[in-house]
Design an enzyme around this catalytic site. Structure first.
Site, PDB file in Angstrom:
ATOM      1  N   CYS A  56       0.821  -1.212   0.000  1.00 24.87           N
ATOM      2  CA  CYS A  56       0.000   0.000   0.000  1.00 24.87           C
ATOM      3  C   CYS A  56       0.858   1.266   0.000  1.00 24.87           C
ATOM      4  CB  CYS A  56      -0.960   0.003   1.185  1.00 24.87           C
ATOM      5  SG  CYS A  56      -0.158   0.047   2.798  1.00 24.87           S
ATOM      6  N   ARG A  58       4.275   1.386  -1.224  1.00 24.28           N
ATOM      7  CA  ARG A  58       5.365   1.431  -2.200  1.00 24.28           C
ATOM      8  C   ARG A  58       5.225   0.341  -3.255  1.00 24.28           C
ATOM      9  NH1 ARG A  58       9.844   2.192   0.437  1.00 24.28           N
ATOM     10  NH2 ARG A  58       8.920   2.354   2.505  1.00 24.28           N
ATOM     11  N   SER A 111       9.728   3.182   6.742  1.00 20.01           N
ATOM     12  CA  SER A 111       8.276   2.998   6.787  1.00 20.01           C
ATOM     13  C   SER A 111       7.564   4.336   6.944  1.00 20.01           C
ATOM     14  CB  SER A 111       7.886   2.087   7.964  1.00 20.01           C
ATOM     15  OG  SER A 111       8.399   0.795   7.772  1.00 20.01           O
ATOM     16  N   GLU A 118       5.254  -4.221   9.333  1.00 23.37           N
ATOM     17  CA  GLU A 118       4.360  -4.985   8.451  1.00 23.37           C
ATOM     18  C   GLU A 118       5.040  -5.272   7.117  1.00 23.37           C
ATOM     19  OE1 GLU A 118       0.175  -4.075   8.023  1.00 23.37           O
ATOM     20  OE2 GLU A 118       0.232  -2.909   9.863  1.00 23.37           O
ATOM     21  N   GLN A 122       5.893  -8.787   3.870  1.00 25.49           N
ATOM     22  CA  GLN A 122       5.653  -8.566   2.443  1.00 25.49           C
ATOM     23  C   GLN A 122       6.948  -8.677   1.652  1.00 25.49           C
ATOM     24  OE1 GLN A 122       3.994  -4.793   3.489  1.00 25.49           O
ATOM     25  NE2 GLN A 122       1.909  -5.385   2.972  1.00 25.49           N
TER      26      GLN A 122
END
Length: 417
Positions: A56, A58, A111, A118, A122
């Site tokens: 969401c 990058r 971040s 998070e 990913q």
């Protein structure tokens, strides 16, 4: 020099929340299916080492190329973005900068909310996908291994992630701070991806609200989650619109590439808070024009500050020190890959000269002591190669240049391991 003759370099190309707003990031978002197709095409084009990360906040491609546009063109092809848009919001990192960027992402330094981890899951999944597609190489595998180790080290040995601050937590924080009597409001969570699951867990952990309903396209997934977390109810996807009509707060975290909630799903005049955690946005922004509707997206959530931010910022130097330790280990590995073949090639060349000379003198002199000659010359070879290793390890040394000189002097081809 034309592009075919250019050496390959290590690049990271893409865009993030730093320059691109939520709409632009949505345009460059790459679906899982397209990520697989992108990797397949890269492999067919002979790109040695590449993986793609699309979240969401990058979308980035990391890999080897003769020119960054090789990677950029793949990103444009498999997303809905354009070259013109990319130029305005892009980041292109090369070699050491690309390596630093990966470490900063994995440790939470890059971040949107400092210390948010998070992204690590990913990043790990992106690497696994590339490995399965056969688009990783020894360089990327070693680098990613150390990047993930650094991430774990920073998380365990600093307070960079003290408190719980992430997009999924920020959603709950927004509700707590902006919704009166939030514990008695009906909450509908639509979509059970990683962020949806985390959001649901955060609702349970940080509020006393028990009126939670889950909707997911795959009913079994929602039922399984409900049974493990004591959620009040699960609704079938076919009843989504009715469930939205009955709720006070709708949290959307679906993985669709198009809108899954539009005006057609909403009840005119009913007060409803919608929090869209999806990327690209899964809630049509047109719903904001409806009376009673409040729509919050990930960019608005990121503006929420947490009381732990000051503590986290104080931890940045500690995190950077940990990163430097793993960076040095990677640099040592890179140097090792370069100088071990060079040292071996030098040693083999010296041993060939040794053997030629011993053979020459043993033919000329019947009393020539071969064992003594081998002992003395072996010690000389060892000392010369040891001195060469020290030279290559010296910080002032240009390893590539030194290896090139040795290769020319001894007329030998040196290949990295």
């Amino acid at each position: 020099m034309n592009q075919e003759n250019l050496p390959t370099k290590f690049y990271n190309v893409g865009l993030s929340y730093k320059k691109a707003d939520v709409q632009v990031r949505g345009a460059f978002s790459v679906t899982k299916e397209n990520q697989k197709l992108l990797l397949k095409e890269a492999k067919e084009k002979g790109i040695d080492g590449i993986f793609i990360l699309s979240t969401c906040n990058r979308t980035e491609i990391t890999g080897f190329a003769k020119h960054p546009f090789e990677l950029i063109s793949l990103l444009i092809k498999y997303s809905k973005g354009t070259v013109e848009e990319f130029i305005n919001v892009s980041n292109v990192y090369k070699n050491n900068d690309a390596i630093t960027h990966l470490f900063n992402i994995a440790t939470g330094l890059d971040s949107q909310i400092l210390g948010d981890y998070e992204i690590v899951g990913q990043l790990r999944e992106s690497f696994k996908m590339a490995k399965k597609a056969g688009t990783t190489n020894a360089y990327i595998e070693r680098l990613m291994n150390l990047v993930l180790q650094a991430s774990k080290d920073v998380k365990n040995n600093t307070k960079l992630s003290s408190g719980t601050t992430s997009v999924s937590y920020a959603a709950i924080q927004y509700i707590v701070e902006n919704v009166a009597d939030y514990n008695n409001k009906k909450i509908l969570i639509y979509g059970l991806g990683e962020i949806g699951k985390n959001t649901c867990k955060n609702v349970l952990e940080y509020t006393s609200n028990k009126s939670i309903t889950l909707v997911n396209r795959t009913l079994e997934k929602a039922v399984d989650f409900e049974q493990n977390h004591n959620i009040v109810s699960v609704a079938d996807f076919s009843n989504l619109t009715q469930e939205i009509h009955n709720t006070d707060i709708l949290i959307v975290s679906t993985g669709s590439s198009s809108h899954t909630v539009t005006k057609d799903n909403l009840k005119e005049g009913k007060e409803l808070l919608i929090i869209d955690l999806s990327m690209p946005e899964n809630v049509d922004v047109e719903v904001k024009k409806m009376e009673g509707i409040t729509l919050i997206n990930v960019d608005e959530l990121s503006k929420i500050t947490d009381k732990t931010v000051a503590t986290r910022q104080a931890q940045i130097p500690l995190a950077e020190n940990i990163i430097e330790k793993y960076r040095e280990e990677f640099n040592e590995w890179i140097s090792h890959r370069k100088y071990v073949p060079a040292v071996n090639a030098l040693k083999e060349s010296l041993m060939a000269i040794q053997q030629d000379e011993i053979n020459f003198y043993s033919k000329k002199n019947k009393d020539f002591n071969i064992e003594d000659a081998e002992f003395v010359t072996n010690r000389m070879i060892q000392k010369i190669t040891t001195q060469f290793v020290k030279h290559l390890k010296d910080q002032e040394t240009s390893v590539d240049q030194s290896i090139s000189v040795i290769s020319k002097i001894f007329n030998t081809e040196i290949t990295e391991i």
